[in-house]
Each structure stands twice: as C-alpha cells, then as structure tokens.
Design an enzyme around this catalytic site. Structure first.
Site, mmCIF file in Angstrom:
data_model
loop_
_atom_site.group_PDB
_atom_site.id
_atom_site.type_symbol
_atom_site.label_atom_id
_atom_site.label_comp_id
_atom_site.label_asym_id
_atom_site.label_seq_id
_atom_site.Cartn_x
_atom_site.Cartn_y
_atom_site.Cartn_z
ATOM 1 N N ASP A 141 -3.216 -17.704 54.912
ATOM 2 C CA ASP A 141 -4.002 -18.644 54.112
ATOM 3 C C ASP A 141 -5.479 -18.583 54.490
ATOM 4 O OD1 ASP A 141 -3.963 -22.254 53.511
ATOM 5 O OD2 ASP A 141 -4.402 -20.562 52.176
ATOM 6 N N LYS A 144 -9.040 -14.211 51.544
ATOM 7 C CA LYS A 144 -8.046 -13.498 50.720
ATOM 8 C C LYS A 144 -8.179 -11.976 50.857
ATOM 9 C CE LYS A 144 -7.246 -17.631 50.067
ATOM 10 N NZ LYS A 144 -6.372 -18.250 51.098
ATOM 11 N N ASP A 169 -0.306 -17.695 50.682
ATOM 12 C CA ASP A 169 -0.824 -18.676 49.733
ATOM 13 C C ASP A 169 -1.838 -18.008 48.802
ATOM 14 O OD1 ASP A 169 -2.813 -21.722 49.865
ATOM 15 O OD2 ASP A 169 -1.184 -21.163 48.518
ATOM 16 N N ASN A 170 -2.048 -18.584 47.617
ATOM 17 C CA ASN A 170 -3.140 -18.215 46.705
ATOM 18 C C ASN A 170 -3.073 -16.809 46.125
ATOM 19 O OD1 ASN A 170 -4.823 -19.776 49.309
ATOM 20 N ND2 ASN A 170 -4.657 -20.752 47.280
ATOM 21 N N GLU A 199 -3.401 -26.217 44.528
ATOM 22 C CA GLU A 199 -3.293 -27.554 45.112
ATOM 23 C C GLU A 199 -4.101 -28.594 44.326
ATOM 24 O OE1 GLU A 199 -3.986 -24.808 46.871
ATOM 25 O OE2 GLU A 199 -5.837 -24.979 47.999
HETATM 26 C C1 LIG Z 1 -10.708 -13.864 59.612
HETATM 27 N N1 LIG Z 1 -10.210 -15.219 59.861
HETATM 28 N N2 LIG Z 1 -9.436 -15.521 60.898
HETATM 29 C C2 LIG Z 1 -9.192 -16.834 60.825
HETATM 30 C C3 LIG Z 1 -9.826 -17.397 59.709
HETATM 31 C C4 LIG Z 1 -9.936 -18.690 59.181
HETATM 32 C C5 LIG Z 1 -10.701 -18.875 58.049
HETATM 33 C C6 LIG Z 1 -10.878 -20.269 57.495
HETATM 34 O O1 LIG Z 1 -9.712 -21.060 57.664
HETATM 35 C C7 LIG Z 1 -11.237 -20.233 56.037
HETATM 36 C C8 LIG Z 1 -12.527 -20.545 55.646
HETATM 37 C C9 LIG Z 1 -12.844 -20.470 54.286
HETATM 38 C C10 LIG Z 1 -11.904 -20.037 53.341
HETATM 39 C C11 LIG Z 1 -10.616 -19.709 53.772
HETATM 40 C C12 LIG Z 1 -9.613 -19.145 52.820
HETATM 41 N N3 LIG Z 1 -9.060 -20.042 51.842
HETATM 42 C C13 LIG Z 1 -9.573 -20.028 50.601
HETATM 43 O O2 LIG Z 1 -10.594 -19.379 50.331
HETATM 44 C C14 LIG Z 1 -8.914 -20.870 49.566
HETATM 45 C C15 LIG Z 1 -9.624 -21.140 48.394
HETATM 46 C C16 LIG Z 1 -9.049 -21.920 47.393
HETATM 47 C C17 LIG Z 1 -9.820 -22.188 46.149
HETATM 48 C C18 LIG Z 1 -9.196 -22.104 44.907
HETATM 49 C C19 LIG Z 1 -9.904 -22.380 43.738
HETATM 50 C C20 LIG Z 1 -11.240 -22.726 43.820
HETATM 51 F F1 LIG Z 1 -11.932 -23.007 42.696
HETATM 52 C C21 LIG Z 1 -11.882 -22.803 45.054
HETATM 53 C C22 LIG Z 1 -11.171 -22.542 46.219
HETATM 54 C C23 LIG Z 1 -7.756 -22.442 47.541
HETATM 55 C C24 LIG Z 1 -7.044 -22.156 48.715
HETATM 56 O O3 LIG Z 1 -5.774 -22.618 48.904
HETATM 57 C C25 LIG Z 1 -7.599 -21.365 49.716
HETATM 58 O O4 LIG Z 1 -6.847 -21.090 50.831
HETATM 59 C C26 LIG Z 1 -10.276 -19.839 55.119
HETATM 60 C C27 LIG Z 1 -11.333 -17.811 57.436
HETATM 61 C C28 LIG Z 1 -11.225 -16.511 57.950
HETATM 62 C C29 LIG Z 1 -10.478 -16.325 59.104
HETATM 63 MG MG LIG Z 2 -4.795 -21.623 50.502
#
Ligand SMILES: Cn1ncc2cc([C@H](O)c3cccc(CNC(=O)c4cc(-c5ccc(F)cc5)cc(O)c4O)c3)ccc21
Ligand SMILES: [Mg+2]
Length: 214
Positions: A141, A144, A169-170, A199
C-alpha cells in the site's frame, strides 16, 4: 502553524476511540474520513476484504509496505494469531510519528514493529536485522510504482515461500498497471481480483490477491 491531516486523524482517534480497543480505533478513523476529511486509508469496504484474507492466511509473520497513519496496520494487527508479528515500513517520519501513536492507542505495540525507512533499503535487511525467514502475508500500500520492484526484491531476497500471499491495494485507483501485468502473467503467481471501491468513495478500486507458487 496549522495541524496536518494525519495529526487531525490522530486527534479524532484519541477523542472518539477507547484505548486498547482496535475496533474502536478503526471505527473512529472511518467516521473521521466519511464525515470530516478523506484520507488514504484502505477504508471500511476494502478493509473487510483485507480482514478476510488475514483471517484465511492467519500469518505468523506479515509485512506491510506503507504504514501511513496505521489504519491497515491496526486492521491486520488485531487479527493476528497469538505470537504472530507484523512488520510495517514507513519512510515519512511525520506519518510514522502519528502511526506509532495510533498503533499504541489500539494496544497492538507488542504485535507490530514499525520500521522507518524506504522499502527498497529495508527489505534486503529483513533476514539479517529482523530475523525473518519468510513472510506469510505481504500487504502492499505504498508508492504504486514501487509495488513491482519491491515484489521482485522480496523474491530475490528469498523472503517469499510456496504459498506466501501478496495483497495489493489500489490496483485500479490510482492503479498499478505494471504490477498487475506481472502477477497476472507470471507462472510463479496465481492471482485474483477483488472488486471494491476507493476508500470512502463510489469510485471503482480493488485488491489483487496473489499466491506465490515458489
Ligand atoms: C518506498 N516506501 N517505503 C515505505 C513507504 C511509505 C510510503 C508512504 O506510506 C506513502 C506516502 C504517500 C503515498 C503512499 C501511497 N498511497 C497512495 O498513493 C494512495 C493514494 C490514493 C488516492 C486515490 C485517489 C486519489 F484521488 C488520491 C489518492 C489512495 C490510496 O489508497 C493510496 O494508498 C504511501 C511511501 C513510500 C514508501
Ligand atoms: Mg491504499
């Protein structure tokens, strides 16, 4: 200076949930996201699918990529069998700070290990530094475009065994096209799509469950 959305989500948990009660933490976050501010938690609809996979796998050792505020961490952690462990990776320190408090509020700190850092650096350290042999369940999650490279990394590091389950997810929104193509075409995976919604919205999204065949 103003608060951030994760900080406001944490306040909602502290105000509306009961300490030591994971279900009340989940409900407080879902209520906050339905009525106050959208946040990128897996949510209640996809959360029920996540719950069913966690219960089916009953993992002794699970990995979550992307903690955010800890919502899915609590969903998974509350269903782990006694003695089981969940490692969750978060690179953003502000998210990690909030997630630790959400996990602690739910009373799951004994079952959950939150490790701060990027998945690409941490996955190769899992065996050596965290004493992991293989993961029974991986919940993807995070960014992406990292789903596919990190899946390949898990394979290369010998962290998957015959029967390990990947749950992503997603896969529709925002979408993970290269990952989907890989797990659906590779002879090393048996994949299944669980149709749902993004969600807290009516937009289509879903989870992809993939069994590693070894
Ligand atoms: C490398 N690394 N290692 C650990 C680690 C941890 C992170 C952060 O936890 C992190 C920060 C920002 C974004 C995310 C990904 N999640 C998403 O981008 C997402 C978007 C949407 C959505 C859907 C529709 C929209 F209009 C806007 C956003 C719905 C969803 O459920 C999502 O999970 C995860 C990042 C890289 C990392
Ligand atoms: Mg997600």
């Amino acid at each position: 200076t103003g608060s951030t959305r994760p900080q406001r989500l944490l306040k909602a948990v502290q105000k509306n949930a009961s300490r030591g009660d994971p279900q009340s933490v989940i409900s407080a976050i879902d209520r906050f996201c339905h009525s106050s501010e959208w946040a990128m938690n897996v949510g209640d609809e996809k959360g029920v699918i996540l719950d069913s996979v966690v219960c089916e796998v009953s993992p002794g050792c699970a990995l979550e990529l992307g903690t955010y505020c800890g919502y899915s961490t609590v969903r998974i952690g509350r269903l782990l069998p006694p003695g089981a462990k969940l490692i969750t990776l978060e690179f953003n320190p502000d998210y990690a700070k909030v997630a630790r408090q959400v996990i602690d509020f739910a009373g799951l700190q004994e079952k959950v290990l939150l490790v701060e850092g990027p998945s690409g650096d941490l996955i190769p350290k899992m065996k050596e530094q965290y004493g992991i042999t293989t993961f029974d369940l991986v919940f993807l999650d995070h960014w992406k475009d990292r789903y596919l490279p990190d899946t390949k990394l898990l394979e290369e590091c010998g962290l998957l065994r015959k029967g390990s389950i990947l749950l992503a997810d997603n896969v529709i929104c925002p979408g993970t096209p290269d990952y989907l193509a890989y797990v659906r075409s590779s002879p090393r995976y048996e994949s299944k799509y669980f149709k749902s919604h993004l969600e807290y919205t009516k937009v289509e999204d879903g989870l992809e469950k993939s069994i590693f065949l070894g």
